[in-house]
Design a protein around this motif. Structure first.
Motif, PDB file in Angstrom:
ATOM      1  N   UNK A   1      31.730  38.221  51.413  1.00  0.00           N
ATOM      2  CA  UNK A   1      32.412  38.779  50.591  1.00  0.00           C
ATOM      3  C   UNK A   1      33.681  39.770  51.058  1.00  0.00           C
ATOM      4  N   UNK A   2      34.520  40.065  49.857  1.00  0.00           N
ATOM      5  CA  UNK A   2      35.443  40.917  50.182  1.00  0.00           C
ATOM      6  C   UNK A   2      35.429  42.332  49.330  1.00  0.00           C
ATOM      7  N   UNK A   3      35.701  43.405  49.704  1.00  0.00           N
ATOM      8  CA  UNK A   3      36.044  44.572  48.955  1.00  0.00           C
ATOM      9  C   UNK A   3      37.019  44.275  47.875  1.00  0.00           C
ATOM     10  N   UNK A   4      36.323  44.343  46.677  1.00  0.00           N
ATOM     11  CA  UNK A   4      37.623  44.537  45.478  1.00  0.00           C
ATOM     12  C   UNK A   4      38.332  46.254  45.608  1.00  0.00           C
ATOM     13  N   UNK A   5      39.327  46.091  45.862  1.00  0.00           N
ATOM     14  CA  UNK A   5      39.789  47.404  46.248  1.00  0.00           C
ATOM     15  C   UNK A   5      40.001  48.322  44.774  1.00  0.00           C
ATOM     16  N   UNK A   6      40.240  47.488  43.853  1.00  0.00           N
ATOM     17  CA  UNK A   6      40.488  48.344  42.474  1.00  0.00           C
ATOM     18  C   UNK A   6      39.146  49.208  42.044  1.00  0.00           C
TER      19      UNK A   6
END
Length: 129
Positions: free
Chosen positions: A115-120
Motif C-alpha cells: 500500500x501507499x499512504x494517501x497524502x491528502x
C-alpha cells in the motif's frame, strides 16, 4: 517511520484515551487490499492508505491480489482494535485497524510494500507522516 508508535501513543493520550479503550471488531473477510467486513456486517475502508485496484479502469490485478491476500492473512478471523475516523461516500466506515495496541494494519501494509499512504488523508493517521 520509527516515530510511529510514539506518535500513536501521544495521539491516544491526547484524546484522553488509551489504546485498550478502542473498540474491537472481528474481521470476517477482505474484499481487496484496503476494504474488509466485520462479523457484524460493517464494511471498513482502511484509513490513510491506498492499494492497487482489482477491477475497473485502473485495475492492476497482480499487486491488487497480493495486497488483498496479505491483508487477509493478517486480519481475517482475528479480533482487532478499530479507530473509526469517518464514513466514506459509499457508506463504509473509514478506520484504522490495530492487531495490537500499537500495530497499525495500514502501516504494516505500507511497510510491506502492498500500500501507499494517501497524502491528502495522511493527517487522519498518526503514523502516516
Amino acid at each position: 517511520m520509527k516515530r510511529a508508535p510514539l506518535l500513536l501513543v501521544l495521539a491516544l493520550v491526547g484524546c484522553g484515551g488509551q489504546a485498550s479503550a478502542l473498540p474491537s471488531v472481528t474481521i470476517s473477510s477482505c474484499y481487496d487490499g484496503d476494504t474488509c467486513r466485520t462479523t457484524e456486517g460493517e464494511k471498513v475502508r482502511l484509513a490513510c492508505i491506498d492499494t492497487p485496484e482489482l477491477r475497473g479502469r485502473n485495475a492492476d490485478p497482480l499487486p491488487a491480489k497480493a495486497a488483498r491476500d496479505y491483508l487477509r492473512s493478517r486480519v481475517v478471523g482475528k479480533t482487532v482494535l478499530i479507530r473509526r475516523v469517518d464514513t466514506d461516500r459509499y457508506g463504509r466506515t473509514v478506520g484504522d485497524l490495530y492487531l495490537k495496541p500499537f500495530e497499525s494494519v495500514g502501516l504494516d501494509l505500507v511497510r510491506s510494500g502492498h500500500a501507499a499512504v494517501l497524502q491528502r488523508y495522511a493527517k487522519q493517521c498518526p503514523w502516516a507522516d
